[in-house]
Design a protein around this motif. Structure first.
Motif, short mmCIF file in Angstrom:
data_model
loop_
_atom_site.label_atom_id
_atom_site.label_comp_id
_atom_site.label_asym_id
_atom_site.label_seq_id
_atom_site.Cartn_x
_atom_site.Cartn_y
_atom_site.Cartn_z
N GLU A 109 8.41 3.08 -18.77
CA GLU A 109 8.23 3.27 -17.33
C GLU A 109 8.57 1.97 -16.61
OE1 GLU A 109 7.47 5.96 -15.61
OE2 GLU A 109 6.70 7.36 -17.12
N GLU A 110 8.90 2.10 -15.32
CA GLU A 110 9.38 0.92 -14.57
C GLU A 110 8.30 -0.15 -14.41
OE1 GLU A 110 11.38 1.79 -10.84
OE2 GLU A 110 10.77 -0.15 -10.04
N ILE A 111 8.68 -1.37 -14.79
CA ILE A 111 7.81 -2.53 -14.55
C ILE A 111 8.39 -3.38 -13.42
CG2 ILE A 111 8.90 -3.99 -16.32
CD1 ILE A 111 6.12 -5.05 -16.99
N GLU A 112 9.71 -3.33 -13.28
CA GLU A 112 10.39 -4.12 -12.25
C GLU A 112 11.70 -3.44 -11.90
OE1 GLU A 112 10.73 -8.30 -13.04
OE2 GLU A 112 12.10 -8.62 -11.36
N GLU A 136 -0.05 -4.87 -5.89
CA GLU A 136 0.43 -6.20 -5.53
C GLU A 136 1.84 -6.35 -6.08
OE1 GLU A 136 -2.60 -9.04 -6.23
OE2 GLU A 136 -1.65 -10.53 -4.93
N GLN A 137 2.68 -6.99 -5.29
CA GLN A 137 4.07 -7.15 -5.71
C GLN A 137 4.48 -8.62 -5.73
OE1 GLN A 137 5.93 -4.54 -2.74
NE2 GLN A 137 6.51 -3.18 -4.41
N MET A 138 5.44 -8.92 -6.58
CA MET A 138 6.06 -10.26 -6.62
C MET A 138 7.53 -10.00 -6.34
SD MET A 138 4.16 -11.67 -10.09
CE MET A 138 4.67 -10.37 -11.22
N ILE A 147 -4.10 1.25 -13.97
CA ILE A 147 -3.51 0.45 -12.90
C ILE A 147 -2.00 0.58 -12.83
CG2 ILE A 147 -5.38 -1.24 -12.73
CD1 ILE A 147 -3.63 -3.09 -14.53
N PHE A 148 -1.44 1.54 -13.57
CA PHE A 148 0.02 1.70 -13.51
C PHE A 148 0.46 2.26 -12.15
CE2 PHE A 148 3.94 4.06 -13.79
CZ PHE A 148 4.78 3.10 -14.34
N ARG A 149 -0.24 3.27 -11.67
CA ARG A 149 0.13 3.85 -10.39
C ARG A 149 -1.09 3.87 -9.48
NH1 ARG A 149 4.45 6.01 -8.92
NH2 ARG A 149 5.15 6.38 -11.04
N VAL A 150 -1.16 2.92 -8.56
CA VAL A 150 -2.32 2.77 -7.69
C VAL A 150 -1.89 2.87 -6.23
CG1 VAL A 150 -3.74 1.45 -9.29
CG2 VAL A 150 -2.05 0.26 -7.91
N ARG A 151 -2.85 2.96 -5.35
CA ARG A 151 -2.53 3.08 -3.92
C ARG A 151 -2.54 1.72 -3.23
NH1 ARG A 151 -5.91 8.64 -3.66
NH2 ARG A 151 -4.13 10.06 -3.69
N PRO A 154 14.85 -8.75 -6.89
CA PRO A 154 14.00 -8.49 -8.06
C PRO A 154 12.57 -8.24 -7.57
CG PRO A 154 15.14 -10.63 -8.20
CD PRO A 154 15.21 -10.16 -6.77
N SER A 155 12.06 -7.03 -7.84
CA SER A 155 10.75 -6.63 -7.34
C SER A 155 9.86 -6.16 -8.49
CB SER A 155 10.94 -5.51 -6.32
OG SER A 155 9.69 -4.92 -6.00
N ALA A 156 8.81 -6.96 -8.77
CA ALA A 156 7.94 -6.63 -9.89
C ALA A 156 6.53 -6.34 -9.40
CB ALA A 156 7.91 -7.79 -10.89
N GLY A 157 5.83 -5.47 -10.08
CA GLY A 157 4.45 -5.16 -9.73
C GLY A 157 3.49 -6.05 -10.54
N VAL A 158 2.52 -6.65 -9.84
CA VAL A 158 1.56 -7.51 -10.54
C VAL A 158 0.66 -6.66 -11.45
CG1 VAL A 158 -0.34 -9.15 -10.27
CG2 VAL A 158 1.55 -9.15 -8.62
N ASP A 159 0.24 -5.50 -10.94
CA ASP A 159 -0.65 -4.66 -11.74
C ASP A 159 0.05 -4.14 -13.00
OD1 ASP A 159 -2.78 -4.19 -9.33
OD2 ASP A 159 -0.71 -4.10 -8.61
N ARG A 160 1.30 -3.75 -12.83
CA ARG A 160 2.05 -3.28 -14.01
C ARG A 160 2.35 -4.43 -14.96
NH1 ARG A 160 6.10 1.48 -11.60
NH2 ARG A 160 4.41 2.58 -10.54
N ALA A 161 2.50 -5.64 -14.40
CA ALA A 161 2.70 -6.83 -15.24
C ALA A 161 1.45 -7.07 -16.08
CB ALA A 161 3.00 -8.05 -14.37
N PHE A 175 0.83 -1.20 0.00
CA PHE A 175 0.00 0.00 0.00
C PHE A 175 0.86 1.25 0.00
CE2 PHE A 175 -2.21 -3.57 1.65
CZ PHE A 175 -3.51 -3.45 1.19
N ARG A 176 0.56 2.15 -0.91
CA ARG A 176 1.31 3.41 -0.97
C ARG A 176 0.33 4.54 -1.21
NH1 ARG A 176 6.74 1.79 -4.48
NH2 ARG A 176 7.25 0.00 -3.18
N ASN A 177 0.35 5.51 -0.33
CA ASN A 177 -0.57 6.63 -0.46
C ASN A 177 -0.01 7.61 -1.50
OD1 ASN A 177 -2.74 8.24 -0.07
ND2 ASN A 177 -2.18 8.88 2.00
N GLU A 178 -0.02 7.19 -2.75
CA GLU A 178 0.53 8.00 -3.84
C GLU A 178 -0.16 9.36 -3.87
OE1 GLU A 178 2.90 7.22 -6.09
OE2 GLU A 178 3.16 5.06 -5.80
N ILE A 179 0.61 10.42 -4.06
CA ILE A 179 0.04 11.77 -4.08
C ILE A 179 -0.91 11.90 -5.28
CG2 ILE A 179 0.56 14.23 -4.28
CD1 ILE A 179 3.39 13.48 -3.10
#
Ligand code: ATP
Length: 503
Positions: free
Chosen positions: A304-307, A236-238, A229-233, A361-368, A219-223
């Motif tokens: 943009e960053e995916i992982e 999910e991460q893998m 779904i690229f930048r959400v609050r 190695p840290s990837a975002g499920v939503d960005r995936a 969870f990130r309280n993005e400004i």
């Protein structure tokens, strides 16, 4: 591939992949719900990651740690002090923005003026942002001089000094809301791995090198959450934390870069669409020795960053361990008088306790998901001039593996046979098999093209011996999503046929 974010958003909503969170109350910004097909695709992506990183390796353990964590964890990890983005207000309308997003979204000439006013070159955008952050008073002045516009009103803003905004969600734990009774929703899954390092080592007898893998919500309280779904609050991460002997870390870093690129390729996201950013020293997070950011070329957004694949040295375990001063840590860490565990492991050669280095190695499920959908999205013009949209998903990712379609929905004989075929196929464990008895075969094919179903199986009058060609009795039509070829297959051979195709 998709050419715009818009066409993806529209498909996702139309076909039930992704919905706005809390939509019937006007929606909640930065939160999305995964619908009937979205949940399948998401689960398939996660399963593919788990298979490749846990089951197919001999040096990995899995973990599922809790989401709400002790405040000391996020304090000693460095998140309380540093997990923030720069925020800036427009006094004219009281809107708040993330400083780097605000500047990045201006016209090129405005960006150049900002860069010049802060003594940097517009070519090096991260340096511009760093300089703005480091000199808040000058930053405010620079934005005003350059005429930075408010994205909401479109007018030149009256900008405050930027200040850091911590992105962690804080929550009360238990019935008493006093100064001590709070915790955080984890902003990354990683911390649960570090805090369980000793538990995993003790319970599995692992020795270096080995890793711990985890998939879960963060969870990130993005400004300013944005771009679908690229930048959400709620994301999910893998994540993998791979522990290795200091000195072998650079080699492992390269290993993981290679592994991860080939995994993306196997999900239909080719290397040619991913730029590897070797993050410049001055832009590295304080804990990082070196970081590769994998930058996928998203439609509309660009690279943009995916992982992120970071060499975090001995920073994390070093921050969370007791007896820090005795351990010869390489990273500079804050003093920790709260931890009750010594986070070391025997050195494979000397057997002396050592704090291992970590490759993450840290990837975002939503960005995936967004990348996979984007690559699979195809618009074709057929021979008859009609256009079709088809999701050319890899079969292992397809939300529905096979749709079984009775040609007429009011003919019990066809429907019953289709249902029994569906039930047999379902037993193979390939994933979701759908009985599609909407009655309109053309519509059914169009729908299944759009959601990426690799095969449609049609039960017609010939199948039940009531058609014109008796030789077709006990056969069904199998339609291939990509080639549109239709083949007659014996029912008795259907499971083996599809099993081979969907392997
Ligand atoms: P960004 O710079 O885009 O905000 P980050 O560098 O903060 O990302 P990391 O902290 O490295 O991201 O997180 C690891 C991964 O988690 C990212 O590569 C991304 O896939 C995913 N991720 C991070 N923040 C978000 C978010 N707000 N929404 C969706 N995915 C995210």
């Amino acid at each position: 591939p998709a050419t715009s974010m818009e066409e993806l958003v529209s498909l996702c909503k139309r076909r039930g992949f992704i919905f706005q969170g809390s939509e019937i109350y006007g929606g909640l910004q930065g939160f999305y719900d995964y619908g009937p097909l979205g949940v399948e695709l998401k689960n398939n992506i996660k399963a593919a990651w788990w298979r490749s990183n846990v089951y197919e390796r001999d040096d990995m353990e899995g973990l599922d740690a809790s989401i709400i964590m002790h405040r000391q964890v996020l304090r000693h990890s460095g998140h309380e002090a540093t997990f923030s983005d720069p925020m800036i207000d427009n006094r004219k309308n009281n809107k708040r923005y993330r400083l780097d997003h605000l500047v990045k979204d201006q016209k090129a000439d405005v960006i150049s003026k900002v860069a010049e006013a802060i003594g940097q070159s517009a070519e090096n955008f991260p340096a511009v942002v760093a300089a703005l952050n480091a000199n808040p008073a000058q930053a405010s002045q620079a934005l005003k001089e350059a005429g930075v516009r408010d994205p909401f009103s479109g007018e030149v803003g009256d900008w405050t000094e930027p200040k850091p905004f911590n992105m962690m969600f804080k929550t009360t734990i238990g019935p008493v809301a006093d100064d001590e009774s709070y915790g955080y929703l984890r902003p990354e899954t990683a911390q649960g791995i570090f805090t369980n390092f000793k538990n995993v080592v003790d319970s599995t007898s692992r020795r270096l090198p080995f890793g711990i893998a985890q998939i879960g919500k963060a969870f990130r309280n993005e400004i300013t959450p944005r771009n679908f779904i690229f930048r959400v609050r709620e994301l999910e991460q893998m994540e993998i934390e791979f522990f290795c002997t200091p000195g072998t870390d650079e080699e492992w870093h390269e290993h993981w870069l290679e592994k991860r690129l080939s995994w993306w390729e196997a999900q239909g996201v080719p290397r040619s669409k991913i730029e590897i950013l070797d993050v410049p020293k001055e832009d590295l997070a304080h804990y990082s020795k070196r970081t590769y950011d994998l930058m996928y070329d998203y439609p509309t957004l660009g690279h943009e960053e995916i992982e992120g694949i970071a060499n975090r040295s001995d920073y994390d375990l070093g921050s969370h361990t007791k007896n820090q001063s005795e351990l010869g840590l390489v990273a500079s860490v804050e003093e920790n008088l709260d931890s009750i565990a010594k986070l070391t492991i025997p050195h494979p050669e000397t057997n002396k306790p050592v704090v291992p280095f970590v490759i993450e190695p840290s990837a975002g499920v939503d960005r995936a998901m967004l990348a996979v959908l984007s690559e699979a999205f195809t618009k074709e013009t057929l021979e008859n001039g009609n256009e079709r949209i088809v999701l050319k998903l890899k079969p292992h990712l397809a939300p529905i593996k096979v749709a079984v379609i009775p040609l007429a929905r009011n003919k019990a004989e066809l429907v019953d046979l289709a249902r029994s075929i569906k039930s047999d196929l379902q037993k193979l464990g390939l994933g979701r098999i759908l009985l599609e008895d909407s009655g309109n075969i053309g519509k059914a094919y169009r729908r299944h093209d759009e959601v990426g179903t690799p095969y449609c199986v049609t039960v017609d009058f010939d199948t039940v011996g009531k058609g014109e060609d008796a030789s077709l009795t006990d056969t069904v039509t199998v339609r291939d999503r990509d080639t549109l070829a239709q083949e007659r297959v014996k029912i008795s051979e259907l499971t083996a046929y599809l099993q081979a195709k969907l392997k």
